[in-house]
Design a protein around this motif. Structure first.
Motif, PDB file in Angstrom:
ATOM      1  N   VAL B 247      47.464  38.639  43.331  1.00 35.86           N
ATOM      2  CA  VAL B 247      46.900  37.414  42.759  1.00 35.86           C
ATOM      3  C   VAL B 247      45.565  37.731  42.081  1.00 35.86           C
ATOM      4  CG1 VAL B 247      48.040  35.904  44.459  1.00 35.86           C
ATOM      5  CG2 VAL B 247      45.751  36.786  44.940  1.00 35.86           C
ATOM      6  N   PRO B 248      45.154  36.901  41.116  1.00 36.44           N
ATOM      7  CA  PRO B 248      43.923  37.176  40.375  1.00 36.44           C
ATOM      8  C   PRO B 248      42.649  36.832  41.147  1.00 36.44           C
ATOM      9  CG  PRO B 248      45.021  35.256  39.461  1.00 36.44           C
ATOM     10  CD  PRO B 248      45.919  35.776  40.525  1.00 36.44           C
ATOM     11  N   VAL B 249      42.472  37.529  42.249  1.00 36.59           N
ATOM     12  CA  VAL B 249      41.279  37.420  43.088  1.00 36.59           C
ATOM     13  C   VAL B 249      40.675  38.814  43.078  1.00 36.59           C
ATOM     14  CG1 VAL B 249      40.529  37.147  45.502  1.00 36.59           C
ATOM     15  CG2 VAL B 249      42.220  35.565  44.526  1.00 36.59           C
ATOM     16  N   VAL B 250      39.361  38.955  43.115  1.00 38.36           N
ATOM     17  CA  VAL B 250      38.757  40.288  43.102  1.00 38.36           C
ATOM     18  C   VAL B 250      38.787  40.908  44.496  1.00 38.36           C
ATOM     19  CG1 VAL B 250      36.754  41.680  42.452  1.00 38.36           C
ATOM     20  CG2 VAL B 250      37.273  39.612  41.163  1.00 38.36           C
ATOM     21  N   PRO B 296      38.893  33.601  50.298  1.00 42.06           N
ATOM     22  CA  PRO B 296      38.438  34.955  49.940  1.00 42.06           C
ATOM     23  C   PRO B 296      36.953  35.024  49.587  1.00 42.06           C
ATOM     24  CG  PRO B 296      40.579  34.551  48.963  1.00 42.06           C
ATOM     25  CD  PRO B 296      40.151  33.254  49.599  1.00 42.06           C
TER      26      PRO B 296
END
Lengths: 359, 359
Positions: B247-250, B296
């Motif tokens: 997923v587009p989370v760092v 997150p």
């Protein structure tokens, strides 16, 4: 051939603008359109098949000569205006949650329970976005092997919270890339006390919390699935367990679906893939060797539901995983709503019965 | 008191730099450090407790006077150099997947199977990031009620693919915000044929595909969990079903975990919450009324595993959902590795046995 006057309630929103587009592409013979919104948006000019249409403020009287209403202006507007429209002879397809659990209102996904539209009393409800794509994917499997239970975890796009939410996600992402603190005013839920950034984050809250610790979005997935697939929102025919998570995607919900069938002898992974491939409204994207699987950026703008990553659980024969993606604003909303209206036209059901809703 | 010479292999990477930080904060009495990397990074200057340390190129000989190796430079480097280090008397804790499934190598999460470190033959493996946070959350529940099965869907952050991947995610996000096409060269898997953007997207592929349609990441979650919790990578004690999605989370992996216990009479939702609250390495963040749940962006920089959204499945008594979040670079990698090294020191196990690995 009968032609219809169609009104779109909430025409200026993220779903409303897509309803206009879907209606243009539909098989419905449109005589006249009305684009309706709140007083704030009245006066705006939108287009329908190349013609300017001025957005009108919604009042009970605007429905006087309307045959079909497509509604996506929020639950409160639907509760207030749809019974007024029905009283005036219009049939309404409602994309809000206002009437979904009303036993007098059919909840319809054409690929799954098209026949339910015959029982309408003036209002037909469109299910929640996350429910629609899941039941479309499960239906061909249920028809062949029966369904015992479903355990789903969703990856839901920000656009499900509306046009302003899309802007907020973009703003937050830019703030993060610029090394600034992210500011949040909409996510996870506009009316809630606290707001958290969605960009580069995950929010395990969609809609408000229920007493039992589930969110209302999870409650919807459970009970809407039961109503659509088993005819009763409290049916124990299929067990449904849902966890709904908002992810930093603009358009396109993903769903990790684990399901257990009634009769394992009827299926294997290949057969499930074949059922999906030939299923109504479904596209199979399942070729791991060539890295083919559904992705939101590919599903955006399409009305089909995309399925891949199909595999049987080696420790639970008769249980499978699949990954389901669809454009939440199209199949999850505008396209399914217009599709229901098309079916009403096709089966000549655009008339309000004597015992109509709210009479 | 014995003091230790510690080498960090892969010191310049996303996990390596965090290993340095965790080592500084650890209880390990450090005599001397060596920061090792490939020839490309040799000569760079990093800091340890305020002192400059020049990064050295990794060779077998640099391990001559090393007591503890912390490795995170990729599987190939670990396979090549760790047996050399062990031969020279060093004990290695390896963060790569190189030795995890080797029956001679303990796979350790201190909160779950600390005692396994006593059997080491010079190499101890650190599990995959997504496995670690899940078993930490499940352990107190297993101790009280036993575990029958786990069905998990992951929401994994881009940083799990390394430092360059973080840059790629940021670049893609900026391209998207600027209305440009997104370019991808790393995700989903650096060495794969095709690459897809992760920003504002979901990629249901982490690591390469297995013959059976699962990904190697999913395979790892299944078999590492079995090895850590049941002592055998093929144990049938606990069934594990995993779907892994990038997923587009760092930073910060999320996991939607459904689990079924052996003895339902031992638990209810409150008791599960209490076990998590008092569990080792765990923080309960579970207060729906006040919108408290793990995210997150809150977990980033912390070494604990955060758990919330605990609720029993009303249709499956004895089965529960929970939402688990941890910093994948810390508890999922650097912090767990250093924690294992601390336990080796605490139990005086920093010595290579006569029958060492690879002899």
């Amino acid at each position: 051939m009968r032609e219809y006057n169609v009104a779109i309630l909430g025409a200026t929103g993220a779903v409303g603008t897509r309803m206009i587009d879907q209606l243009e592409k539909s098989s419905i013979p449109v005589k006249n359109v009305k684009f309706l919104a709140s007083s704030r948006s009245a006066g705006k000019v939108l287009q329908f098949k190349g013609q300017d249409v001025v957005v009108e403020e919604t009042t009970p009287e605007v429905f006087d000569d309307v045959d079909i209403v497509l509604a996506s202006a929020g639950g409160a507007a639907s509760k207030k205006f749809l019974p007024e429209a029905v009283k005036r002879g219009a049939v309404a397809v409602d994309n809000t949650s206002a009437f979904r659990m009303d036993s007098e209102v059919p909840l319809v996904v054409p690929e799954v329970n098209e026949q339910a539209i015959y029982d309408h009393k003036g209002i037909i409800a469109n299910p929640n976005c996350s429910t629609i794509q899941m039941v479309v994917a499960l239906q061909p499997i249920k028809e062949v092997a029966g369904l015992k239970q479903v355990i789903v975890s969703t990856y839901q796009a920000g656009s499900g919270a509306g046009q302003m939410a899309i802007k907020e996600l973009d703003n937050e992402a830019q703030q993060h890339l610029d090394g600034k603190p992210m500011t949040a005013e909409i996510f996870p839920v506009k009316g809630e006390k606290k707001h958290y950034p969605l960009a580069f984050n995950l929010l395990p809250q969609i809609d408000v919390f229920e007493e039992d610790g589930s969110t209302h979005e999870e409650w919807k997935m459970v009970h809407e699935t039961k109503k659509i697939m088993s005819g009763d929102m409290n049916s124990d025919e299929i067990k449904v367990n849902a966890t709904c998570v908002r992810v930093p995607v603009v358009i396109g919900h993903g769903e990790s679906v684990f399901f257990e069938v009634e009769d394992p002898s009827k299926l294997d992974t290949k057969k499930v893939q074949e059922l999906i491939k030939n299923g109504k409204g479904l596209v199979l994207q399942d070729d791991p060797a060539n890295q083919i699987y559904p992705q939101p950026i590919d599903a955006e703008g399409h009305t089909e539901t995309f399925v891949g990553r199909v595999r049987e659980d080696p420790e639970n024969p008769g249980s499978y995983n699949m990954w389901v993606v669809a454009d939440n604003l199209l199949k999850g909303a505008a396209a399914n709503t217009v599709q229901i209206a098309e079916k009403l036209v096709e089966h000549d059901l655009v008339h309000v019965p004597d015992e109509y809703y709210g009479k």
